[in-house]
Design a protein around this motif. Sequence first.
Motif, PDB file in Angstrom:
ATOM      1  N   GLY A 169       9.702  -5.288  -6.901  1.00 11.70           N
ATOM      2  CA  GLY A 169      10.352  -4.505  -5.864  1.00 11.70           C
ATOM      3  C   GLY A 169      10.793  -3.171  -6.425  1.00 11.70           C
ATOM      4  O   GLY A 169      10.911  -3.000  -7.644  1.00 11.70           O
ATOM      5  N   GLY A 170      10.989  -2.221  -5.532  1.00  8.80           N
ATOM      6  CA  GLY A 170      11.455  -0.903  -5.933  1.00  8.80           C
ATOM      7  C   GLY A 170      11.389   0.066  -4.781  1.00  8.80           C
ATOM      8  O   GLY A 170      10.931  -0.265  -3.688  1.00  8.80           O
ATOM      9  N   PRO A 171      11.835   1.293  -5.016  1.00 10.71           N
ATOM     10  CA  PRO A 171      11.870   2.288  -3.946  1.00 10.71           C
ATOM     11  C   PRO A 171      10.526   2.976  -3.727  1.00 10.71           C
ATOM     12  O   PRO A 171       9.697   3.058  -4.632  1.00 10.71           O
ATOM     13  N   TYR A 172      10.336   3.439  -2.509  1.00 14.18           N
ATOM     14  CA  TYR A 172       9.203   4.314  -2.213  1.00 14.18           C
ATOM     15  C   TYR A 172       9.698   5.406  -1.281  1.00 14.18           C
ATOM     16  O   TYR A 172      10.709   5.250  -0.589  1.00 14.18           O
ATOM     17  N   ARG A 173       8.992   6.531  -1.312  1.00 16.99           N
ATOM     18  CA  ARG A 173       9.354   7.656  -0.455  1.00 16.99           C
ATOM     19  C   ARG A 173       8.084   8.227   0.129  1.00 16.99           C
ATOM     20  O   ARG A 173       7.089   8.395  -0.577  1.00 16.99           O
ATOM     21  N   LEU A 174       8.110   8.530   1.417  1.00 19.42           N
ATOM     22  CA  LEU A 174       6.974   9.122   2.111  1.00 19.42           C
ATOM     23  C   LEU A 174       7.306  10.536   2.536  1.00 19.42           C
ATOM     24  O   LEU A 174       8.434  10.828   2.916  1.00 19.42           O
ATOM     25  N   ASP A 175       6.307  11.385   2.471  1.00 25.35           N
ATOM     26  CA  ASP A 175       6.405  12.745   2.986  1.00 25.35           C
ATOM     27  C   ASP A 175       5.053  13.070   3.603  1.00 25.35           C
ATOM     28  O   ASP A 175       4.136  13.507   2.909  1.00 25.35           O
ATOM     29  N   GLY A 176       4.920  12.755   4.893  1.00 20.57           N
ATOM     30  CA  GLY A 176       3.622  12.899   5.543  1.00 20.57           C
ATOM     31  C   GLY A 176       2.626  11.945   4.907  1.00 20.57           C
ATOM     32  O   GLY A 176       2.861  10.753   4.829  1.00 20.57           O
TER      33      GLY A 176
END
Length: 141
Positions: free
Chosen positions: A88-95
């Motif tokens: 598990g862990g973080p994810y970030r989306l930008d478009g």
Amino acid sequence: MSKILATLASAVGLAMLVAGCASSGPSAPPSGATPDTSPSAGGAVSLPGTSWVVTTIGGTSTLPDTPPTMAFGEDGQVQGTGGCNSYGGPYRLDGGAIEVGDLVSTMMLCEGVELGAQETAFMAALGGAQTWQITGEGDLE
């Protein structure tokens, strides 16, 4: 649950390819949030709230009884299994861009060299993913 193929390409210079999966399907974004939508799907599909079963990694089929999984939470967390260990862990989306942060994983002893190699390849590809899209067929790439 519908079955679609899942493909994950190598992290070395390639985007995350997941073309097939069992998906829980796209879900609506949280109230008041702007959805992160796939640029190739006409902005109609959101990645948060979906789950995927990976069937290939870098063009190689996953082991039939131990495919990796991915679940992208609406809280910015990705979690699943590499086929043996949970992660598990973080994810970030930008478009169409994706950044997967540091992943934590259990450290169970996985049975078999093939399973260990699959899990290593999957974790490297997921951690190195840079772009994403959902194809017209509903596959995550």
